[in-house]
Motif scaffolding. Structure first.
Motif, PDB file in Angstrom:
ATOM      1  N   VAL A 126     -18.783 -12.553  31.012  1.00  0.00           N
ATOM      2  CA  VAL A 126     -18.027 -11.906  30.469  1.00  0.00           C
ATOM      3  C   VAL A 126     -18.350 -10.040  30.230  1.00  0.00           C
ATOM      4  O   VAL A 126     -19.395  -9.822  29.859  1.00  0.00           O
ATOM      5  N   PHE A 127     -17.055  -9.318  29.631  1.00  0.00           N
ATOM      6  CA  PHE A 127     -17.567  -8.240  29.752  1.00  0.00           C
ATOM      7  C   PHE A 127     -17.144  -7.780  28.345  1.00  0.00           C
ATOM      8  O   PHE A 127     -16.107  -8.487  27.124  1.00  0.00           O
ATOM      9  N   THR A 128     -18.327  -6.382  27.403  1.00  0.00           N
ATOM     10  CA  THR A 128     -17.523  -6.278  25.749  1.00  0.00           C
ATOM     11  C   THR A 128     -17.909  -5.046  25.909  1.00  0.00           C
ATOM     12  O   THR A 128     -19.074  -4.366  26.348  1.00  0.00           O
ATOM     13  N   GLU A 129     -17.302  -3.982  25.628  1.00  0.00           N
ATOM     14  CA  GLU A 129     -16.517  -2.892  24.852  1.00  0.00           C
ATOM     15  C   GLU A 129     -17.601  -2.117  24.216  1.00  0.00           C
ATOM     16  O   GLU A 129     -17.737  -3.070  22.947  1.00  0.00           O
ATOM     17  N   THR A 130     -18.095  -1.533  24.610  1.00  0.00           N
ATOM     18  CA  THR A 130     -19.417  -0.483  23.623  1.00  0.00           C
ATOM     19  C   THR A 130     -19.265   0.736  23.440  1.00  0.00           C
ATOM     20  O   THR A 130     -17.692   1.438  23.360  1.00  0.00           O
ATOM     21  N   ALA A 131     -20.345   1.408  23.300  1.00  0.00           N
ATOM     22  CA  ALA A 131     -20.566   2.950  23.146  1.00  0.00           C
ATOM     23  C   ALA A 131     -19.574   3.087  23.959  1.00  0.00           C
ATOM     24  O   ALA A 131     -19.712   3.761  25.244  1.00  0.00           O
ATOM     25  N   ASP A 132     -17.971   4.690  23.117  1.00  0.00           N
ATOM     26  CA  ASP A 132     -17.901   5.138  24.572  1.00  0.00           C
ATOM     27  C   ASP A 132     -18.729   6.988  25.183  1.00  0.00           C
ATOM     28  O   ASP A 132     -19.364   7.239  24.206  1.00  0.00           O
ATOM     29  N   LEU A 133     -18.228   7.236  26.498  1.00  0.00           N
ATOM     30  CA  LEU A 133     -18.984   8.502  26.356  1.00  0.00           C
ATOM     31  C   LEU A 133     -18.175   8.908  25.792  1.00  0.00           C
ATOM     32  O   LEU A 133     -16.925   9.299  25.406  1.00  0.00           O
ATOM     33  N   ASN A 134     -18.826  10.903  26.196  1.00  0.00           N
ATOM     34  CA  ASN A 134     -18.676  11.748  24.618  1.00  0.00           C
ATOM     35  C   ASN A 134     -17.593  12.553  25.505  1.00  0.00           C
ATOM     36  O   ASN A 134     -15.993  12.989  24.610  1.00  0.00           O
ATOM     37  N   THR A 135     -17.298  12.503  27.398  1.00  0.00           N
ATOM     38  CA  THR A 135     -16.865  13.058  27.561  1.00  0.00           C
ATOM     39  C   THR A 135     -15.563  12.585  29.092  1.00  0.00           C
ATOM     40  O   THR A 135     -16.484  11.724  29.908  1.00  0.00           O
ATOM     41  N   ALA A 136     -14.656  11.634  28.620  1.00  0.00           N
ATOM     42  CA  ALA A 136     -13.671  10.871  29.695  1.00  0.00           C
ATOM     43  C   ALA A 136     -13.277  11.701  30.889  1.00  0.00           C
ATOM     44  O   ALA A 136     -13.216  13.010  31.372  1.00  0.00           O
ATOM     45  N   GLN A 146     -29.051  -1.397  32.517  1.00  0.00           N
ATOM     46  CA  GLN A 146     -27.222  -1.694  31.972  1.00  0.00           C
ATOM     47  C   GLN A 146     -28.149  -0.498  30.208  1.00  0.00           C
ATOM     48  O   GLN A 146     -27.330  -0.281  29.716  1.00  0.00           O
ATOM     49  N   ASN A 147     -29.845  -0.804  30.165  1.00  0.00           N
ATOM     50  CA  ASN A 147     -30.034   0.347  28.909  1.00  0.00           C
ATOM     51  C   ASN A 147     -30.468   1.949  29.179  1.00  0.00           C
ATOM     52  O   ASN A 147     -30.853   1.981  28.358  1.00  0.00           O
ATOM     53  N   ASP A 148     -30.380   2.117  30.296  1.00  0.00           N
ATOM     54  CA  ASP A 148     -30.814   3.130  31.021  1.00  0.00           C
ATOM     55  C   ASP A 148     -30.475   4.040  31.770  1.00  0.00           C
ATOM     56  O   ASP A 148     -30.494   3.866  32.720  1.00  0.00           O
ATOM     57  N   ALA A 149     -28.817   4.639  31.563  1.00  0.00           N
ATOM     58  CA  ALA A 149     -27.721   4.973  32.895  1.00  0.00           C
ATOM     59  C   ALA A 149     -28.091   6.643  32.499  1.00  0.00           C
ATOM     60  O   ALA A 149     -27.814   6.969  31.427  1.00  0.00           O
ATOM     61  N   ILE A 150     -26.732   6.899  33.921  1.00  0.00           N
ATOM     62  CA  ILE A 150     -26.472   8.158  33.902  1.00  0.00           C
ATOM     63  C   ILE A 150     -24.857   8.385  34.810  1.00  0.00           C
ATOM     64  O   ILE A 150     -24.796   7.762  35.166  1.00  0.00           O
ATOM     65  N   TYR A 151     -24.714   9.866  33.579  1.00  0.00           N
ATOM     66  CA  TYR A 151     -23.283  10.017  34.560  1.00  0.00           C
ATOM     67  C   TYR A 151     -23.623  11.224  34.182  1.00  0.00           C
ATOM     68  O   TYR A 151     -23.472  12.268  33.806  1.00  0.00           O
ATOM     69  N   ALA A 152     -23.143  11.831  35.734  1.00  0.00           N
ATOM     70  CA  ALA A 152     -23.159  13.117  35.774  1.00  0.00           C
ATOM     71  C   ALA A 152     -22.374  13.680  36.570  1.00  0.00           C
ATOM     72  O   ALA A 152     -21.767  13.341  37.300  1.00  0.00           O
ATOM     73  N   ASP A 163     -20.726  18.281  32.701  1.00  0.00           N
ATOM     74  CA  ASP A 163     -21.626  17.278  31.557  1.00  0.00           C
ATOM     75  C   ASP A 163     -22.809  16.416  32.352  1.00  0.00           C
ATOM     76  O   ASP A 163     -22.162  16.260  33.536  1.00  0.00           O
ATOM     77  N   THR A 164     -23.448  16.247  31.932  1.00  0.00           N
ATOM     78  CA  THR A 164     -24.536  14.985  32.269  1.00  0.00           C
ATOM     79  C   THR A 164     -24.691  14.288  30.841  1.00  0.00           C
ATOM     80  O   THR A 164     -25.071  15.114  29.666  1.00  0.00           O
ATOM     81  N   GLU A 165     -24.608  12.468  31.014  1.00  0.00           N
ATOM     82  CA  GLU A 165     -24.645  12.292  29.880  1.00  0.00           C
ATOM     83  C   GLU A 165     -26.166  10.960  30.054  1.00  0.00           C
ATOM     84  O   GLU A 165     -25.587  10.403  31.158  1.00  0.00           O
ATOM     85  N   ILE A 166     -26.749  10.841  29.005  1.00  0.00           N
ATOM     86  CA  ILE A 166     -27.304   9.472  29.191  1.00  0.00           C
ATOM     87  C   ILE A 166     -27.232   8.898  28.289  1.00  0.00           C
ATOM     88  O   ILE A 166     -27.176   8.801  27.462  1.00  0.00           O
ATOM     89  N   TRP A 167     -27.247   7.247  28.595  1.00  0.00           N
ATOM     90  CA  TRP A 167     -27.277   6.325  27.705  1.00  0.00           C
ATOM     91  C   TRP A 167     -28.402   5.309  27.102  1.00  0.00           C
ATOM     92  O   TRP A 167     -29.082   5.433  28.158  1.00  0.00           O
ATOM     93  N   ASN A 168     -28.521   4.662  25.998  1.00  0.00           N
ATOM     94  CA  ASN A 168     -30.190   4.288  26.086  1.00  0.00           C
ATOM     95  C   ASN A 168     -30.109   2.905  25.665  1.00  0.00           C
ATOM     96  O   ASN A 168     -30.545   2.186  24.917  1.00  0.00           O
ATOM     97  N   GLY A 169     -28.563   2.507  25.997  1.00  0.00           N
ATOM     98  CA  GLY A 169     -28.568   1.335  25.295  1.00  0.00           C
ATOM     99  C   GLY A 169     -27.533   0.867  24.077  1.00  0.00           C
ATOM    100  O   GLY A 169     -27.337  -0.111  23.989  1.00  0.00           O
ATOM    101  N   THR A 170     -27.559   1.878  23.421  1.00  0.00           N
ATOM    102  CA  THR A 170     -26.459   1.917  22.570  1.00  0.00           C
ATOM    103  C   THR A 170     -25.957   2.964  22.275  1.00  0.00           C
ATOM    104  O   THR A 170     -24.459   3.250  22.377  1.00  0.00           O
ATOM    105  N   THR A 171     -25.587   4.480  22.354  1.00  0.00           N
ATOM    106  CA  THR A 171     -24.949   5.412  22.814  1.00  0.00           C
ATOM    107  C   THR A 171     -25.332   6.455  23.993  1.00  0.00           C
ATOM    108  O   THR A 171     -26.203   6.261  24.222  1.00  0.00           O
ATOM    109  N   TRP A 172     -24.392   7.785  23.933  1.00  0.00           N
ATOM    110  CA  TRP A 172     -24.479   8.835  25.186  1.00  0.00           C
ATOM    111  C   TRP A 172     -24.591   9.645  24.262  1.00  0.00           C
ATOM    112  O   TRP A 172     -24.207   9.873  23.537  1.00  0.00           O
TER     113      TRP A 172
END
Length: 324
Positions: A126-136, A146-152, A163-172
């Protein structure tokens, strides 16, 4: 590649890579495997993977979303695809990280080209929604776990963002920006060592490659063949990856060109005990050892301040690092 393709999902590593679908016919359901030297065709997808996201390995992958079905998913087991559950967010060109049973899907372009900030976890069922990115945004360089990701970088609304954002498993969290804003780039590697390859600047493509070391971005070797839109996440490692397919410039053609990224790897750390027959390279930052910052121990005077008493064989450096 056997078939030129672009705008698709990808998974795996440089020597065990999976190309999943494509933006345009006839490759929208095509699956190809790369073994480090050659390509081979595998089982086709059940549905079109046009601007979809991918996670996993060459023989255990997942495909998510895309312009022909924004919420679809398919699961691959090395020889065949089966349909998976629907995502909660309608989007194409999403960021992706993780594995077939522990995936992270984020951002993207929704219907009407609306930019998404949504992040979803996938556990294999299943998919579960979690915390949003800061910049759409969509069309950004992505990778990790899944617990340590990047979006650049990527394409926001109405233009590109750095923008560069890092995911720590809970928040961006927002970190240092890229040097060259672009979209339609491809990410190779992890959140701590990430390679952002090529991209589009709006009026033209760029073949710039940037390397993220966990703190900042720096320019490094460019692609040999100028192109973009291969897909947003190509798996791999920061020191070893692959860029295959894409949309070329000049010529505006879909291509099947394959280039391999190979760079040296390094590691830092603190060790209770390190024993080696020889050490090569810069030793200026090594302390509390028989290396005195610039050279190996050549006499007792170098370590006199750490020696007390008399001895006839062996000695001890009072650092709890090494004893003889």
């Amino acid at each position: 590649m056997n078939s030129a393709t672009h705008g698709r999902a990808m998974a795996g590593t440089q020597n065990a890579f999976l190309s999943i679908g494509g933006y345009s016919a006839p490759t929208q359901t095509t699956t190809e495997k790369f073994n480090g030297s050659s390509w081979s065709v595998s089982a086709p997808l059940n549905s079109s993977a046009k601007a979809s996201a991918g996670v996993g390995t060459q023989n255990a992958a997942g495909m998510f979303g895309g312009y022909d079905d924004y919420v679809q998913s398919e699961i691959y087991f090395g020889a065949a695809w089966r349909n998976g559950p629907y995502m909660g967010t309608s989007a194409a060109y999403r960021g992706s990280a993780g594995t077939q049973n522990a995936g992270l899907i984020y951002g993207g372009n929704g219907p009407g080209n609306a930019k998404r900030s949504t992040t979803e976890l996938y556990n294999g069922n299943v998919f579960t929604e979690t915390a949003d990115l800061n910049t759409a945004r969509g069309l950004a360089s992505a990778g990790g776990t899944q617990n340590d990701a990047i979006y650049a970088s990527g394409l926001g609304s109405p233009s590109g963002v750095a923008d560069t954002e890092i995911w720590n498993g809970t928040t961006w969290s927002e970190v240092n920006n890229v040097n060259t804003t672009r979209w339609a780039s491809t990410g190779i590697g992890t959140a701590n060592h990430h390679i952002m390859v090529t991209g589009h600047l709006g009026g033209a493509q760029c073949n710039n490659t940037e390397e993220w070391n966990g703190t900042s971005w720096s320019e490094t070797s460019d692609l040999i063949s100028l192109r973009s839109y291969a897909g947003n996440a190509a798996g791999g490692l920061g020191h070893q990856g692959i860029y295959a397919g894409g949309y070329s410039s000049p010529g505006n053609a879909v291509v099947g060109t394959t280039e391999l990224w190979d760079a040296g790897s390094s590691a830092t750390g603190s060790f209770g005990r390190l024993k080696a027959d020889f050490i090569i390279g810069d030793v200026t930052n090594i302390t509390q050892s028989i290396i005195d910052g610039t050279s190996f121990l050549t006499g007792s005077s170098i370590i006199a301040s750490r020696i007390s008493g008399a001895f006839t064989s062996g000695y001890e450096i009072r650092s709890n690092i090494i004893s003889y």
